[in-house]
Write a protein that holds these residues in place. Sequence first.
Motif, PDB file in Angstrom:
ATOM      1  N   TRP A  65     -15.368  35.771 -23.722  1.00 35.84           N
ATOM      2  CA  TRP A  65     -16.395  35.723 -24.810  1.00 35.84           C
ATOM      3  C   TRP A  65     -16.739  34.067 -24.610  1.00 35.84           C
ATOM      4  CZ3 TRP A  65     -19.518  37.437 -27.627  1.00 35.84           C
ATOM      5  CH2 TRP A  65     -19.734  38.966 -27.863  1.00 35.84           C
ATOM      6  N   ARG A  66     -15.817  33.352 -24.047  1.00 34.73           N
ATOM      7  CA  ARG A  66     -15.865  31.863 -23.761  1.00 34.73           C
ATOM      8  C   ARG A  66     -17.194  31.869 -22.664  1.00 34.73           C
ATOM      9  NH1 ARG A  66     -10.603  30.450 -24.157  1.00 34.73           N
ATOM     10  NH2 ARG A  66     -10.501  30.760 -21.808  1.00 34.73           N
ATOM     11  N   SER A  67     -17.023  32.679 -21.634  1.00 29.75           N
ATOM     12  CA  SER A  67     -18.093  32.758 -20.582  1.00 29.75           C
ATOM     13  C   SER A  67     -19.462  33.166 -21.207  1.00 29.75           C
ATOM     14  CB  SER A  67     -17.719  33.778 -19.399  1.00 29.75           C
ATOM     15  OG  SER A  67     -16.515  33.099 -18.770  1.00 29.75           O
ATOM     16  N   TRP A  68     -19.462  34.183 -21.988  1.00 34.88           N
ATOM     17  CA  TRP A  68     -20.829  34.959 -22.293  1.00 34.88           C
ATOM     18  C   TRP A  68     -21.254  34.141 -23.680  1.00 34.88           C
ATOM     19  CZ3 TRP A  68     -24.090  37.787 -20.154  1.00 34.88           C
ATOM     20  CH2 TRP A  68     -23.332  38.508 -19.086  1.00 34.88           C
ATOM     21  N   ILE A  69     -20.616  33.322 -24.436  1.00 34.02           N
ATOM     22  CA  ILE A  69     -21.162  32.380 -25.425  1.00 34.02           C
ATOM     23  C   ILE A  69     -22.141  31.278 -24.589  1.00 34.02           C
ATOM     24  CG2 ILE A  69     -20.883  30.519 -27.201  1.00 34.02           C
ATOM     25  CD1 ILE A  69     -18.583  32.499 -28.058  1.00 34.02           C
ATOM     26  N   ILE A  70     -21.463  30.734 -23.615  1.00 31.26           N
ATOM     27  CA  ILE A  70     -22.075  29.789 -22.781  1.00 31.26           C
ATOM     28  C   ILE A  70     -23.240  30.233 -22.317  1.00 31.26           C
ATOM     29  CG2 ILE A  70     -21.820  28.307 -20.588  1.00 31.26           C
ATOM     30  CD1 ILE A  70     -18.769  28.159 -21.438  1.00 31.26           C
ATOM     31  N   LYS A  71     -23.047  31.450 -21.605  1.00 36.14           N
ATOM     32  CA  LYS A  71     -24.450  31.960 -21.044  1.00 36.14           C
ATOM     33  C   LYS A  71     -25.379  32.525 -21.995  1.00 36.14           C
ATOM     34  CE  LYS A  71     -25.425  35.657 -17.323  1.00 36.14           C
ATOM     35  NZ  LYS A  71     -25.778  34.533 -16.496  1.00 36.14           N
ATOM     36  N   GLY A  72     -25.110  32.802 -23.052  1.00 39.19           N
ATOM     37  CA  GLY A  72     -26.096  33.225 -24.129  1.00 39.19           C
ATOM     38  C   GLY A  72     -26.779  32.151 -24.690  1.00 39.19           C
ATOM     39  N   PHE A  73     -25.923  31.052 -24.886  1.00 44.59           N
ATOM     40  CA  PHE A  73     -26.733  29.917 -25.748  1.00 44.59           C
ATOM     41  C   PHE A  73     -27.663  28.986 -24.583  1.00 44.59           C
ATOM     42  CE2 PHE A  73     -26.475  25.522 -27.009  1.00 44.59           C
ATOM     43  CZ  PHE A  73     -26.957  25.522 -28.218  1.00 44.59           C
ATOM     44  N   PHE A  74     -26.876  28.636 -23.570  1.00 47.21           N
ATOM     45  CA  PHE A  74     -27.666  27.947 -22.638  1.00 47.21           C
ATOM     46  C   PHE A  74     -28.992  28.543 -21.851  1.00 47.21           C
ATOM     47  CE2 PHE A  74     -23.628  25.418 -23.231  1.00 47.21           C
ATOM     48  CZ  PHE A  74     -24.177  24.100 -23.529  1.00 47.21           C
ATOM     49  N   SER A  75     -28.562  29.984 -21.687  1.00 37.17           N
ATOM     50  CA  SER A  75     -29.880  30.591 -21.113  1.00 37.17           C
ATOM     51  C   SER A  75     -31.122  30.595 -21.926  1.00 37.17           C
ATOM     52  CB  SER A  75     -29.499  31.989 -20.518  1.00 37.17           C
ATOM     53  OG  SER A  75     -28.337  32.163 -19.677  1.00 37.17           O
ATOM     54  N   ALA A  76     -30.875  30.939 -23.143  1.00 36.21           N
ATOM     55  CA  ALA A  76     -32.091  31.022 -23.977  1.00 36.21           C
ATOM     56  C   ALA A  76     -32.646  29.667 -24.022  1.00 36.21           C
ATOM     57  CB  ALA A  76     -31.756  31.390 -25.262  1.00 36.21           C
ATOM     58  N   PHE A  77     -31.859  28.586 -24.100  1.00 34.25           N
ATOM     59  CA  PHE A  77     -32.580  27.129 -24.359  1.00 34.25           C
ATOM     60  C   PHE A  77     -33.152  26.847 -22.805  1.00 34.25           C
ATOM     61  CE2 PHE A  77     -31.744  22.577 -23.146  1.00 34.25           C
ATOM     62  CZ  PHE A  77     -32.753  22.233 -24.109  1.00 34.25           C
ATOM     63  N   MET A  78     -32.616  26.980 -21.884  1.00 32.71           N
ATOM     64  CA  MET A  78     -33.194  26.602 -20.645  1.00 32.71           C
ATOM     65  C   MET A  78     -34.518  27.288 -20.242  1.00 32.71           C
ATOM     66  SD  MET A  78     -31.071  24.369 -19.503  1.00 32.71           S
ATOM     67  CE  MET A  78     -31.693  24.077 -17.635  1.00 32.71           C
ATOM     68  N   ILE A  79     -34.539  28.697 -20.669  1.00 35.08           N
ATOM     69  CA  ILE A  79     -35.813  29.465 -20.442  1.00 35.08           C
ATOM     70  C   ILE A  79     -36.722  28.915 -21.188  1.00 35.08           C
ATOM     71  CG2 ILE A  79     -36.890  31.702 -20.711  1.00 35.08           C
ATOM     72  CD1 ILE A  79     -34.069  33.060 -19.951  1.00 35.08           C
TER      73      ILE A  79
END
Length: 463
Positions: free
Chosen positions: A203-217
């Motif tokens: 969950w640490r990995s996927w929260i990081i990926k979900g939160f920051f991917s949306a912001f970066m895109i």
Amino acid sequence: MTASNTLSSQNPADEQTSAEHHRPSSDVSWVVGFVGLATLLSWIMLCRHWPAIADAFTLPGPHQPMDGPMAALMAMVLAGFAMALWSLLVNKVHRRPSTGIDWDNPRTIAQIIDISVTKLAGLWVTWAIIGFLYCVGRWYWQGQYLFAMDIIATAAVPLFLLSVPYVLWLDRVMVEPRDSSWHFGALLIGREPWSPAQVAKHWRSWIIKGFFSAFMISILPGGFGFIVNAQFADLLGNPARCGQVLFQLLFLIDVQIGTVGYLLTMRPLDAHIRSGNPLVAGWVAALMCYPPFVIGLLGPGGAISYEVNTADWGYWLRYHEVLGWIWMSWLVLLTAIYAWATIAFGIRFSNLTYRGVITNGPYAFSRHPAYLAKNLFWWCSVLPFFVTSDNPVDMVRNCFFLGCISAVYFWRAKTEEAHLLGEDPKYRAYHAWMRDHGLITSRITKAAKFIARSRIRKTLQES
């Protein structure tokens, strides 16, 4: 083999001494990021000159610069594809033991089907929960985030479908296919023992990926459109305007390469997230620097806004052209270091993660070149000690609050170091090497040793 290498290999003590004077090798070749940079710049030039190209070849469709959000997205896709190809074909990263893959001994589908089904259950439920969180987060449905939500929604069905062959293919060759995603799936299915630590890692990995991917895109289109339409020939007479365009170009490079890093967390590329930062302090320090959390701190009327009654460097130096160009060059250098720090990661950039150790590029001079350059840029561009209100209270307040921001980044750097020091002996070696040889840290170390020796001498003299 050189003579010095021959001698060091024969004498363990000499070998250890030699290692102390050599920076540990980087897990990412410096070439990878520059392959992405060259691809990105080539695409930008194509987009800028598309009207002339379309006219020359009498192509159908609009004959205007390609400055839209899909062109920005394509820039990221092309840069990521080029870096991935270089990593696979030249660096052969898929053969590294750190991938956790054994390509030479694949299992049969029958041997791993139960594992894969469990893992897919974990992944699909994870993605559904992240989708739900996107739905309830109001900030995701306004402003620049609307583009990110559109892209993610479009990619959702293909992602679910392609995950089946991908997981089956990968589980056949993984040394240990029961990874953290499998443990979360096992928790959901309830048929096999699962590890709470592995579920937390998942969950640490996927929260990081979900939160920051949306912001970066979400921030891809703005800077891209600005650079595609920028008229560089008109900038030579104005250092402030020239600086603005160059800053935007360098920030665009940072965003494009950084977004690739968040999306290509793939094990065959040796770019998977090996661990997310387990320290609560690390998460607090990082999230404070991004929306929506940063808005309450630095937005209009924010708790620690440091730009009240300020004007930027261009305002204060508008009557000093030579100094203005010098100051602009200094700020461009800082921004270039910031972008270079992202380029050095290649396809592995992301916050709060351990995905290997980077020791080349600007990381040969500082453990945190991006944070250092970013904070120096803020101090030198905002100039919080100058205020348009002529009120010394504003000056003191702005300097204090920008100092608080710099302190947050120092805290953030220390939490990242604590995470990496606990994960990889190579990072511990790099950390120690930088302490004694880094451009800045070595001088701090020497100063600390000098002060310590002075205190000892003083104590001996007094006794």
